[in-house]
Design a protein around this motif. Structure first.
Motif, PDB file in Angstrom:
ATOM      1  N   UNK A 178      23.446 -22.563  30.517  1.00 37.91           N
ATOM      2  CA  UNK A 178      22.209 -23.076  30.983  1.00 37.91           C
ATOM      3  C   UNK A 178      20.572 -23.230  30.818  1.00 37.91           C
ATOM      4  N   UNK A 179      19.968 -21.567  30.999  1.00 36.77           N
ATOM      5  CA  UNK A 179      19.258 -21.334  30.403  1.00 36.77           C
ATOM      6  C   UNK A 179      18.748 -21.160  29.567  1.00 36.77           C
ATOM      7  N   UNK A 180      19.114 -20.943  28.691  1.00 34.91           N
ATOM      8  CA  UNK A 180      18.871 -20.882  27.042  1.00 34.91           C
ATOM      9  C   UNK A 180      18.626 -22.758  27.001  1.00 34.91           C
ATOM     10  N   UNK A 181      19.481 -23.460  27.491  1.00 34.66           N
ATOM     11  CA  UNK A 181      19.497 -24.712  27.200  1.00 34.66           C
ATOM     12  C   UNK A 181      17.850 -25.327  27.723  1.00 34.66           C
ATOM     13  N   UNK A 228      20.056 -20.384  17.349  1.00 33.94           N
ATOM     14  CA  UNK A 228      21.322 -19.213  16.670  1.00 33.94           C
ATOM     15  C   UNK A 228      22.029 -19.475  17.814  1.00 33.94           C
ATOM     16  N   UNK A 229      21.139 -18.740  19.037  1.00 35.00           N
ATOM     17  CA  UNK A 229      21.628 -18.303  20.475  1.00 35.00           C
ATOM     18  C   UNK A 229      22.893 -19.748  20.575  1.00 35.00           C
ATOM     19  N   UNK A 230      22.479 -20.336  20.923  1.00 34.82           N
ATOM     20  CA  UNK A 230      22.996 -21.392  21.233  1.00 34.82           C
ATOM     21  C   UNK A 230      24.533 -22.329  20.894  1.00 34.82           C
ATOM     22  N   UNK A 231      24.532 -21.762  19.392  1.00 38.85           N
ATOM     23  CA  UNK A 231      25.437 -22.387  18.184  1.00 38.85           C
ATOM     24  C   UNK A 231      26.477 -21.376  19.316  1.00 38.85           C
ATOM     25  N   UNK A 232      26.725 -20.346  19.699  1.00 39.22           N
ATOM     26  CA  UNK A 232      28.097 -19.018  19.792  1.00 39.22           C
ATOM     27  C   UNK A 232      27.978 -19.070  21.470  1.00 39.22           C
ATOM     28  N   UNK A 233      26.689 -19.685  22.571  1.00 41.09           N
ATOM     29  CA  UNK A 233      26.464 -19.508  23.152  1.00 41.09           C
ATOM     30  C   UNK A 233      26.685 -21.247  24.182  1.00 41.09           C
ATOM     31  N   UNK A 234      26.987 -21.913  24.233  1.00 46.19           N
ATOM     32  CA  UNK A 234      26.176 -24.039  23.704  1.00 46.19           C
ATOM     33  C   UNK A 234      26.844 -24.066  25.497  1.00 46.19           C
ATOM     34  N   UNK A 235      27.142 -23.295  26.563  1.00 50.55           N
ATOM     35  CA  UNK A 235      27.203 -23.958  27.948  1.00 50.55           C
ATOM     36  C   UNK A 235      25.742 -22.784  28.457  1.00 50.55           C
TER      37      UNK A 235
END
Length: 87
Positions: free
Chosen positions: A32-35, A23-30
């Motif tokens: 790198x730490x979350x990826x 869900x976080x990455x849907x809004x912050x797709x770049x």
């Protein structure tokens, strides 16, 4: 707590982490730490799911890997008390 309960609890934590990070990455797709965190959690969950199924049977009917026996019926059903754990 039994090994089975410990594995289920760890899987629940990893699956929640994957959902939340997704869900976080849907809004912050770049991010790198979350990826990287998502990839690590995904890898860890896959390994733990495989370990669980080798030791305790399939987690769902899609993962019944025994060609000679339908093992899904042997495990507690998700709505049964034995399939859950105390937090």
């Amino acid at each position: 707590m039994t090994h089975r309960e410990t594995h289920l609890k760890q899987l629940s934590v990893l699956d929640f982490m994957l959902l939340d990070l997704g869900l976080y990455l849907n809004n912050n797709p770049t991010d790198e730490r979350a990826i990287a965190l998502h990839k690590q959690a995904s890898d860890d969950a896959a390994k733990l799911r495989k370990l669980y199924e080798q030791n305790h049977g399939p987690l769902c009917n899609r993962t019944n890997n025994d060609q000679n026996e339908w093992q899904w019926i042997n495990s507690p059903w998700p709505w049964e008390t034995d399939a859950n754990y105390n937090i």
